[in-house]
Design a protein around this motif. Structure first.
Motif, PDB file in Angstrom:
ATOM      1  N   ASP A 143       0.794  -1.222   0.000  1.00  0.00           N
ATOM      2  CA  ASP A 143       0.000   0.000   0.000  1.00  0.00           C
ATOM      3  C   ASP A 143       0.826   1.271   0.000  1.00  0.00           C
ATOM      4  O   ASP A 143       0.318   2.345   0.302  1.00  0.00           O
ATOM      5  N   SER A 162      -0.114   1.248   9.816  1.00  0.00           N
ATOM      6  CA  SER A 162      -0.759   0.223   9.002  1.00  0.00           C
ATOM      7  C   SER A 162      -1.810   0.850   8.098  1.00  0.00           C
ATOM      8  O   SER A 162      -2.381   1.900   8.413  1.00  0.00           O
ATOM      9  N   PHE A 163      -2.024   0.182   6.984  1.00  0.00           N
ATOM     10  CA  PHE A 163      -3.009   0.644   6.009  1.00  0.00           C
ATOM     11  C   PHE A 163      -4.405   0.208   6.449  1.00  0.00           C
ATOM     12  O   PHE A 163      -4.584  -0.924   6.887  1.00  0.00           O
ATOM     13  N   VAL A 164      -5.380   1.092   6.336  1.00  0.00           N
ATOM     14  CA  VAL A 164      -6.758   0.745   6.716  1.00  0.00           C
ATOM     15  C   VAL A 164      -7.649   0.631   5.484  1.00  0.00           C
ATOM     16  O   VAL A 164      -8.232  -0.415   5.227  1.00  0.00           O
ATOM     17  N   SER A 165      -7.753   1.703   4.722  1.00  0.00           N
ATOM     18  CA  SER A 165      -8.673   1.660   3.579  1.00  0.00           C
ATOM     19  C   SER A 165      -8.317   2.738   2.561  1.00  0.00           C
ATOM     20  O   SER A 165      -7.572   3.671   2.861  1.00  0.00           O
ATOM     21  N   ARG A 166      -8.895   2.585   1.398  1.00  0.00           N
ATOM     22  CA  ARG A 166      -8.651   3.548   0.327  1.00  0.00           C
ATOM     23  C   ARG A 166      -9.979   3.854  -0.333  1.00  0.00           C
ATOM     24  O   ARG A 166     -10.781   2.947  -0.574  1.00  0.00           O
ATOM     25  N   ASP A 167     -10.192   5.113  -0.584  1.00  0.00           N
ATOM     26  CA  ASP A 167     -11.437   5.549  -1.213  1.00  0.00           C
ATOM     27  C   ASP A 167     -11.042   6.240  -2.512  1.00  0.00           C
ATOM     28  O   ASP A 167     -10.725   7.419  -2.526  1.00  0.00           O
ATOM     29  N   VAL A 168     -11.016   5.457  -3.590  1.00  0.00           N
ATOM     30  CA  VAL A 168     -10.542   5.983  -4.870  1.00  0.00           C
ATOM     31  C   VAL A 168     -11.714   6.590  -5.630  1.00  0.00           C
ATOM     32  O   VAL A 168     -12.762   5.968  -5.770  1.00  0.00           O
TER      33      VAL A 168
END
Lengths: 248, 309
Positions: free
Chosen positions: B67, B177-183
């Protein structure tokens, strides 16, 4: 927890700057100066942390000449509890500033350091990330939202494709984007009160850090002017012009 | 000269900004190695091998690199940077995030957002929202550089056949840490590389009315941009923002519609080949840099323009 907020005195964002004729830099004499807009967002976020009971003390710090006290007074008027001026007649490069801020972090022991993502004068966008690296802390850059969850932050970042959320453990560095919050305007009584709040002044040289620049400024020039354009009457004429220019 | 370029990608494809970074590397001259740090990114590796001017592709594959977390990317780069004379990456959100971390770890000063290579140690970069251009000479033993993509024409994406070499990843940074992505989903071309950009500003008036910008962009096959005012007001998503603190674009045609043209906005579009301004305020600063201006209500002009096209 303590929160450290870095603020920089910069040429106000409304000023159209002028490049000095000898190419040595940008003319900043008799120009309106103000707090770097991203730093205002940083301070606002820290003040909200205090209002929410997350932060106990908000410390504003600036690296610059004597006049940076004005910026720290503005920070105190917004609501910072106290301020530190690291006095340096030549503003160090981002690496030097990050090293100075790391020293302040060692002395003050904040759990969060908040910086603007970039200063609107040199547009480097480095100092926050460098500070995080020197401290070996997590970094949450270009933040548009920060939610505290115990000893971690769920931090939303503005990216080139939208938004991204990461979880960073404390201690951490946050760098702000403009949509993180709307910075408050200090009220007159706050401005008066700010005059009595303490500003510690420390000489940058007292930290024993080599601040000599790594980048030599060879020259500063104004960008090429664009050729003056024309006003066209309507959409039809515009389309014709664009076709003549071979653009459509 | 031996140059390391850090590839920007989403594990599926190589971002076009990397091809522009490779062009900057070619201007400096020397062997060019590209680092692909990611996870299950074999398609990216294949693409990178084919890019023009690449000598070698270093591949580091680990779940911790999936990520693009700055701490983990920086740790890989920090470990190998000393073997090169230059380390380059795009001055995108990705590059801006990790490169200063590398610089501080190596006790070096990064040169941000270069628009010109003068020589192997001297570079030009915009300051004050592009209202001044500063030429700097670096004395550090490794030049750590982020590259403004619009200032360098992308190298050919095909024709190369670079060899690959695998490197092992070290230890993931525990604190992030990576949680989420809103593309943002869009069928329009990518803003940063589109040939035509149609941008709307405060004058568009509302999120609903912003569809007039989308419609014109669709008609022109253009990308959609926005001023900060339009993004702050919620008319358009943040990744559309053009300007000093948003994206920098340099398309063949830039339509500034209902945008006054504050210097911060101009910083992101003044290198466009042709600038068209549509604004009912004839005093709007955008007209000072526009090649073609129409002083009229955008809600009259844009529908006419759609008919003419």
């Amino acid at each position: 927890m303590k929160v450290l907020v870095a603020v920089k005195r910069v040429v106000d964002y409304n000023v159209r700057i002028r490049v000095k004729s000898d190419g040595s830099g940008v003319d900043t004499d008799n120009v309106v100066m103000s707090m770097n807009p991203f730093d205002e967002n940083g301070l606002e976020e820290a003040l909200r942390m205090k209002q929410a009971g997350i932060a106990t003390e908000v410390i504003a710090v600036s690296v610059g000449d004597e006049k940076s006290q004005d910026t720290l007074r503005s920070a105190l008027a917004m609501g910072a509890d106290r301020a530190i001026l690291i006095k340096a007649d030549q503003t160090p490069e981002p690496l030097g500033i990050a090293k100075l801020l790391a020293k302040v972090v060692e002395q003050e022991g904040p759990q969060v350091a908040i910086l603007g993502k970039q200063a609107i004068d040199d547009d480097s966008n480095q100092t926050g990330q460098m500070l995080a690296a020197l401290l070996d802390w997590s970094q949450g850059t270009f933040a548009s939202n920060a939610e505290f969850d115990g000893d971690a932050i769920n931090l939303t970042r503005e990216t080139d494709t939208g938004l991204e959320t990461i979880k960073i453990s404390l201690p951490a560095v946050i760098t702000t984007d403009l949509r993180l919050n709307d910075p408050r305007l200090p009220k007159l009584p706050d401005i008066m009160k700010a005059k009595k709040k303490p500003i510690d002044i420390v000489d940058a040289s007292s930290y024993g850090i080599d601040l000599s620049p790594r980048l030599e400024v060879v020259s500063v020039a104004a960008p090429a002017e664009r050729e003056p354009g024309i006003i066209v009457a309507d959409a039809a004429e515009l389309v014709n012009k664009l076709k003549e220019a071979g653009a459509l | 000269m031996s140059i390391l370029v850090i590839a920007e990608h989403d594990n599926a494809s190589l971002n076009a900004s990397t091809l522009s970074t490779l062009a900057a590397a070619a201007t400096i001259g020397g062997d060019v190695t590209v680092l692909v740090a990611g996870h299950n990114a074999s398609a990216v590796v294949t693409e990178t091998q084919a890019a023009s001017g690449v000598t070698k592709v270093l591949v580091v594959d680990d779940a911790a690199l999936a990520d693009g977390l700055a701490e983990n990317i920086a740790s890989v780069v920090t470990g190998i940077a000393g073997e090169y004379s230059h380390v380059l990456t795009a001055a995108s959100n990705f590059g801006k995030n990790f490169m200063p971390r590398v610089a501080a770890k190596l006790d070096m000063m990064q040169v941000s957002d270069i628009v010109e290579v003068v020589s192997a140690d001297t570079f030009v970069r915009p300051i004050y929202a592009g209202n001044a251009l500063m030429t700097v000479k670096s004395s550090d033993s490794v030049k750590l550089i982020t590259v403004r993509s619009t200032a360098f024409d992308a190298v050919e994406a095909t024709g190369g056949s670079a060899a690959t070499e695998d490197l092992a990843f070290g230890v993931a940074f525990a604190g992030t840490s990576f949680v989420s992505r809103d593309v943002t989903e869009s069928e329009r071309p990518e803003l940063a590389t589109a040939r035509i950009v149609v941008s709307g500003g405060r004058g568009v008036g509302s999120k609903e009315q912003f569809s007039i910008i989308d419609d014109l962009a669709e008609k022109l096959g253009a990308a959609v941009g926005a001023s900060r005012a339009a993004v702050d007001s919620g008319y358009a998503p943040n990744d559309c923002q053009v300007g000093q603190t948003g994206k920098v674009v340099a398309p063949d045609i830039y339509f500034a519609i209902g945008i006054s043209g504050a210097i911060q906005h101009q910083a992101g579009m003044r290198e466009s080949k042709i600038i068209v301004a549509i604004n009912k305020d004839d005093e709007a600063p955008i007209f000072q840099i526009a090649d073609y201006g129409i002083v009229a209500d955008l809600f009259d002009v844009v529908p006419e323009l759609m008919q003419q096209l």
